[in-house]
Design a protein around this motif. Structure first.
Motif, PDB file in Angstrom:
ATOM      1  N   LEU A  12       1.683  -7.663   0.784  1.00  0.00           N
ATOM      2  CA  LEU A  12       1.412  -6.286   0.381  1.00  0.00           C
ATOM      3  C   LEU A  12      -0.049  -5.919   0.619  1.00  0.00           C
ATOM      4  O   LEU A  12      -0.358  -4.807   1.060  1.00  0.00           O
ATOM      5  N   LYS A  13      -0.941  -6.845   0.328  1.00  0.00           N
ATOM      6  CA  LYS A  13      -2.361  -6.546   0.552  1.00  0.00           C
ATOM      7  C   LYS A  13      -2.663  -6.301   2.019  1.00  0.00           C
ATOM      8  O   LYS A  13      -3.557  -5.532   2.368  1.00  0.00           O
ATOM      9  N   ASP A  14      -1.924  -6.961   2.893  1.00  0.00           N
ATOM     10  CA  ASP A  14      -2.168  -6.835   4.340  1.00  0.00           C
ATOM     11  C   ASP A  14      -1.479  -5.620   4.962  1.00  0.00           C
ATOM     12  O   ASP A  14      -1.763  -5.289   6.120  1.00  0.00           O
ATOM     13  N   HIS A  15      -0.581  -4.976   4.230  1.00  0.00           N
ATOM     14  CA  HIS A  15       0.194  -3.870   4.807  1.00  0.00           C
ATOM     15  C   HIS A  15      -0.303  -2.547   4.214  1.00  0.00           C
ATOM     16  O   HIS A  15       0.045  -2.179   3.096  1.00  0.00           O
ATOM     17  N   THR A  16      -1.132  -1.843   4.963  1.00  0.00           N
ATOM     18  CA  THR A  16      -1.657  -0.559   4.500  1.00  0.00           C
ATOM     19  C   THR A  16      -1.412   0.522   5.543  1.00  0.00           C
ATOM     20  O   THR A  16      -1.228   0.235   6.731  1.00  0.00           O
ATOM     21  N   HIS A  17      -1.434   1.759   5.074  1.00  0.00           N
ATOM     22  CA  HIS A  17      -1.221   2.911   5.950  1.00  0.00           C
ATOM     23  C   HIS A  17      -2.575   3.504   6.357  1.00  0.00           C
ATOM     24  O   HIS A  17      -3.510   3.564   5.554  1.00  0.00           O
ATOM     25  N   ASP A  18      -2.652   3.953   7.586  1.00  0.00           N
ATOM     26  CA  ASP A  18      -3.876   4.560   8.083  1.00  0.00           C
ATOM     27  C   ASP A  18      -4.122   5.891   7.358  1.00  0.00           C
ATOM     28  O   ASP A  18      -3.203   6.697   7.218  1.00  0.00           O
ATOM     29  N   PRO A  19      -5.333   6.130   6.871  1.00  0.00           N
ATOM     30  CA  PRO A  19      -5.625   7.385   6.171  1.00  0.00           C
ATOM     31  C   PRO A  19      -5.294   8.623   6.987  1.00  0.00           C
ATOM     32  O   PRO A  19      -4.918   9.665   6.424  1.00  0.00           O
ATOM     33  N   SER A  20      -5.426   8.548   8.322  1.00  0.00           N
ATOM     34  CA  SER A  20      -5.110   9.714   9.146  1.00  0.00           C
ATOM     35  C   SER A  20      -3.617  10.036   9.103  1.00  0.00           C
ATOM     36  O   SER A  20      -3.213  11.196   9.218  1.00  0.00           O
ATOM     37  N   VAL A  21      -2.793   9.001   8.936  1.00  0.00           N
ATOM     38  CA  VAL A  21      -1.346   9.208   8.800  1.00  0.00           C
ATOM     39  C   VAL A  21      -1.036   9.800   7.429  1.00  0.00           C
ATOM     40  O   VAL A  21      -0.240  10.742   7.299  1.00  0.00           O
ATOM     41  N   LEU A  22      -1.680   9.274   6.406  1.00  0.00           N
ATOM     42  CA  LEU A  22      -1.453   9.774   5.051  1.00  0.00           C
ATOM     43  C   LEU A  22      -1.869  11.240   4.928  1.00  0.00           C
ATOM     44  O   LEU A  22      -1.244  12.014   4.193  1.00  0.00           O
TER      45      LEU A  22
END
Length: 270
Positions: A190-200
């Motif tokens: 989970l710590k390694d799986h993040t969404h790009d702020p530009s996508v959010l």
């Protein structure tokens, strides 16, 4: 009488994903966290099934769902959730994710934006890149559940056992069903799986983030930081609650989510 169905979806890679539906009306998907399986929502399903078709499901390796290929984690959770929507002919759903389930909930809004009406991130950052967990030591260990004292679990803290040992024990027991890797492996994934702020920044769905004042895993400060990266987000902090207020205090949690969902639906009909 409230209608109920259950079954298995065969995912695109062959895993069998268990799901249940209860009630009728707009679709509401509840996605469990690391500490349980679909049964952990036993205090929510009867409540929401009076007004929604409530869909619960076991993530890979939890409860009744298989994990033969070892492809567990946020990416698989997102794809499985979207496949469940397809399998059940869901055009548009409200999606709730508790803790680990937040990754699949927010992931589905990104992967299939037209299919998600709203997102509830319950005590989770859901992959928004703000970090989570205590700064000093991780709250989860590789020790087997059998080594924990009766009713003890990091996701419920110390308050619930002191108030209702039976429910604390139930939560502890639910986490033993299924054939999943140790907690710490999921913690690292989970710590390694993040969404790009530009996508959010492109998300248009309303998002409710629920924080527990005493939550050391997904602290209120980090929940608020996550909300700042989501265009249509609101945060509600529940006083004197830990990481699992939906389980600790279901009445307050249910009323909060119901109010949010009603507001989303009212806005869509205007």
């Amino acid at each position: 009488m409230i209608e109920r169905t259950e079954g298995f979806l065969t995912a695109s890679d062959g895993e069998r994903i268990w799901y249940e539906t209860a009630g009728s009306g707009p679709d509401l998907v509840l996605t469990h966290g690391l500490g349980g399986n679909a049964a952990v929502w036993y205090q929510q399903v009867p409540y929401f099934a009076h007004h929604y078709r409530v869909i619960t499901w076991d993530q890979r390796g939890f409860g009744r769902s298989t994990n033969e290929h070892g492809r567990h984690g946020p990416a698989a959770g997102t794809s499985d959730l979207v496949e469940i929507l397809d399998h059940l002919d869901v055009e548009r759903a409200h999606v709730v994710g508790q803790s680990m389930g937040g990754w699949a909930a927010l992931g589905s809004a990104i992967a299939a934006p037209g299919r998600v009406a709203s997102v509830v991130l319950a005590c989770t950052t859901g992959g928004v890149p703000v970090g989570f967990g205590p700064d000093v030591a991780p709250p989860l260990t590789d020790a087997p559940v059998s080594a924990r004292p009766l009713g003890e679990h990091p996701a419920v803290g110390g308050r619930l056992p002191s108030l209702d040992m039976a429910r604390a024990y139930l939560y502890q027991a639910l986490g033993t069903f299924g054939d999943r890797p140790p907690d710490n492996e999921f913690f690292r994934i989970l710590k390694d799986h993040t969404h790009d702020p530009s996508v959010l920044a492109k998300l248009t769905v309303p998002v409710l983030l629920i924080a527990g004042e005493l939550d050391d895993l997904m602290t209120p400060e980090r929940i608020r930081s996550a909300a700042a990266l989501l265009p249509r987000a609101e945060v509600v902090e529940l006083a004197d609650r830990g990481h699992s207020p939906y389980f600790e205090d279901p009445h307050e949690w249910n009323e909060l989510v119901a109010h949010f969902l009603a507001g989303v639906q009212a806005a869509e009909t205007r």
